[in-house]
Write an enzyme that holds these catalytic residues in place. Structure first.
Site, PDB file in Angstrom:
ATOM      1  N   ASP A  30     -28.528  11.101 -17.885  1.00  0.00           N
ATOM      2  CA  ASP A  30     -27.402  12.020 -17.832  1.00  0.00           C
ATOM      3  C   ASP A  30     -27.922  13.384 -17.421  1.00  0.00           C
ATOM      4  OD1 ASP A  30     -25.073  13.773 -18.752  1.00  0.00           O
ATOM      5  OD2 ASP A  30     -24.354  11.796 -19.359  1.00  0.00           O
ATOM      6  N   GLU A 151     -15.555  -2.720 -17.467  1.00  0.00           N
ATOM      7  CA  GLU A 151     -15.658  -2.812 -18.926  1.00  0.00           C
ATOM      8  C   GLU A 151     -14.275  -3.041 -19.519  1.00  0.00           C
ATOM      9  OE1 GLU A 151     -14.302  -0.418 -21.059  1.00  0.00           O
ATOM     10  OE2 GLU A 151     -13.668   1.031 -19.545  1.00  0.00           O
ATOM     11  N   PHE A 252      -0.529  -5.766 -29.174  1.00  0.00           N
ATOM     12  CA  PHE A 252       0.080  -4.638 -28.459  1.00  0.00           C
ATOM     13  C   PHE A 252       1.608  -4.658 -28.533  1.00  0.00           C
ATOM     14  CE2 PHE A 252      -4.178  -4.761 -26.909  1.00  0.00           C
ATOM     15  CZ  PHE A 252      -4.521  -3.446 -26.709  1.00  0.00           C
ATOM     16  N   LEU A 253       2.132  -5.285 -29.582  1.00  0.00           N
ATOM     17  CA  LEU A 253       3.577  -5.237 -29.827  1.00  0.00           C
ATOM     18  C   LEU A 253       3.849  -4.469 -31.109  1.00  0.00           C
ATOM     19  CD1 LEU A 253       4.815  -8.828 -28.856  1.00  0.00           C
ATOM     20  CD2 LEU A 253       5.053  -6.708 -27.545  1.00  0.00           C
ATOM     21  N   ALA A 255       5.361  -0.985 -32.411  1.00  0.00           N
ATOM     22  CA  ALA A 255       6.133   0.205 -32.034  1.00  0.00           C
ATOM     23  C   ALA A 255       5.496   1.455 -32.632  1.00  0.00           C
ATOM     24  CB  ALA A 255       7.567   0.065 -32.528  1.00  0.00           C
ATOM     25  N   CYS A 263      -7.766   5.750 -21.256  1.00  0.00           N
ATOM     26  CA  CYS A 263      -7.640   4.664 -20.288  1.00  0.00           C
ATOM     27  C   CYS A 263      -6.218   4.397 -19.801  1.00  0.00           C
ATOM     28  CB  CYS A 263      -8.216   3.371 -20.874  1.00  0.00           C
ATOM     29  SG  CYS A 263      -9.985   3.435 -21.155  1.00  0.00           S
ATOM     30  N   LYS A 323      -5.914   6.831 -31.905  1.00  0.00           N
ATOM     31  CA  LYS A 323      -5.885   5.570 -32.647  1.00  0.00           C
ATOM     32  C   LYS A 323      -6.937   5.663 -33.745  1.00  0.00           C
ATOM     33  CE  LYS A 323      -8.052   1.971 -30.981  1.00  0.00           C
ATOM     34  NZ  LYS A 323      -8.494   0.839 -30.117  1.00  0.00           N
ATOM     35  N   ARG A 330      -7.984  12.478 -26.555  1.00  0.00           N
ATOM     36  CA  ARG A 330      -7.419  12.604 -25.213  1.00  0.00           C
ATOM     37  C   ARG A 330      -6.025  11.969 -25.162  1.00  0.00           C
ATOM     38  NH1 ARG A 330     -12.610  10.412 -21.965  1.00  0.00           N
ATOM     39  NH2 ARG A 330     -12.719   9.174 -23.903  1.00  0.00           N
TER      40      ARG A 330
END
Length: 443
Positions: A30, A151, A252-253, A255, A263, A323, A330
């Site tokens: 880096d 990825e 991913f259901l 609400a 992403c 999350k 972000r």
């Protein structure tokens, strides 16, 4: 085999540490000297469960090293992974300037056969672009392979996702490159991990198609939640009924306030742009983005409806990361809400187990607190935005004692409406009935 990883951000560092765990010799490079100095001491610059321990373990074993010297990274490795940032431009397209610079540097230093692999999420055609840049900048003409190896890492579960993936996608332009990449991933064969071998454009497209499809599921269930509120249905049971169909699945259901992170938003915008560049309108992707943008606005409306005029009110905001199990803020719905509340004249008291310090740098006028209950002291309303485990079993006697009004807005549907009503709260969730009258409406 010696491997180099260019870029020590989220994807690069996880990739490097996990390949070292496979037993490979890995050099991570880096340009940020302070980051490299910290990593050489085992200090990871972001939160990901288990990553600090993995880095330290492989540093100690000598399989993982760090450098700021790109020439060294190119010279030592047979396989060079590019894992630098590809941020969104104003038009939604991916900014490939960091990719281009790495390709130039690799080309100018290459003296023998290498396999150059894109780990960064990049538009279709980027591998072809990398090949052209390397060829144009070679000082010693030599052959090389180019590979797309996207990825599929979930923040908070990245190590598990790398070491035990659902699949590995390898898009390559030569049999030699495929053979070398298969050798890299040989430790996964014992787990019978599916290896998908494709041409390069297909591999590049698989990444975008996967992420935007997941984003679409989130936006779809949020639209259903909004409709459920209108017709008196329960979105939790709707999602359960849908998810039991194996063609749909339950993932991913859930609400909530909409997706965030590095992403989904970026990749949805990039796919829309790819469509524009190829004279095709990505109608579903556009709708996914529009619904997600609207969802956080709708969450703000829930807060206003529950407390009325925000000026002079104190709001306790639980969770800031987009999350749980990450410090990534972000595109976080929580920061959007905090900013809107403060613009309206409200005060935000807030706490997050990992993202508090970095959030305060973005919104320094928030009041940082030491835990959930400290956050609620003197609050007119509690808003649960990020479903960290420690917010899932709150002591509601302590909550009632801390707040000035028993109003609880649960944007992740962690609690059950009937229980909250029995506890005496005005309880607002997403896609379910609101229970308990606001204190101002009680007789």
């Amino acid at each position: 085999m010696y491997v180099s990883v260019i870029g020590t951000g989220y994807v690069g560092l996880v990739t490097g540490a996990c390949f070292a765990e496979f037993g490979l010799n890995v050099l991570c490079m880096d340009t940020d000297a302070s980051r490299i100095a910290a990593l050489e001491k085992g200090k990871v610059p972001f939160y990901e469960p288990g990553l600090s321990e993995l880095v330290t373990k492989n540093l100690t074993a000598g399989r993982l090293r760090f450098t700021t010297d790109l020439h060294k990274a190119v010279d030592e490795a047979l396989v060079i992974f590019i894992a630098v940032g590809t941020p969104s431009r104003e038009d939604g397209s991916a900014d490939l300037s960091f990719i281009d610079q790495v390709a130039k540097d690799v080309g100018s230093r290459m003296t023998g056969y290498k396999v150059v692999v894109t780990k960064s999420t990049v538009p279709v055609g980027t591998a072809k672009r990398i090949r052209s840049i390397i060829q144009a900048n070679q000082t010693t003409t030599c052959s090389f392979g180019v590979v797309s190896n996207p990825e599929f890492l979930r923040e908070g579960s990245a190590i598990e996702d790398f070491l035990r993936p659902n699949r590995v996608v390898i898009g390559a332009d030569s049999p030699e490159s495929v053979a070398i990449m298969k050798d890299l991933y040989r430790p996964l064969y014992i787990l019978e991990t599916p290896i998908v071998i494709t041409n390069i454009p297909t591999a590049e497209m698989i990444k975008y198609a996967s992420n935007v499809f997941l984003a679409t599921k989130i936006s779809f269930i949020n639209e259903m939640a909004n409709l459920c509120e209108g017709v008196g249905a329960d979105v939790q049971l709707v999602a359960k009924g849908m998810g039991l169909d194996k063609r749909i699945g339950s993932k991913f259901l859930h609400a909530g306030p909409g997706y965030g992170g590095s992403c989904f938003g970026k990749d949805t915008a990039a796919l829309i742009n790819i469509g524009n560049e190829n004279n095709y309108e990505m109608t579903i992707a556009k709708a996914t983005k529009r619904v997600n943008d609207q969802q956080r606005v709708r969450m703000m409306e829930k807060i206003r409806e529950a407390v009325g005029e925000l000026r002079g009110k104190t709001i306790a905001l639980l969770g800031l990361a987009f999350k749980p199990n990450t410090d990534d803020i972000r595109d976080s719905p929580a920061l959007y809400l905090a900013e809107q509340i403060m613009k309206a004249g409200g005060t935000v008291r807030t706490y997050d187990p990992e993202a508090l310090e970095i959030s305060m740098k973005v919104l320094p006028t928030m009041i940082p607190c030491q835990d959930a209950y400290h956050t609620m002291e003197g609050a007119d309303v509690v808003v649960l935005v990020t479903e960290w485990n420690q917010f899932r079993s709150l002591d509601f006697d302590r909550v009632r004692a801390a707040v000035t009004s028993p109003i609880f807005i649960d944007l992740r549907n962690v609690y059950e409406p009937q229980r909250m009503e029995d506890l005496g709260f005005h309880y607002v969730s997403v896609g379910r009935k609101t229970v308990g009258a606001p204190p101002s409406q009680k007789s």
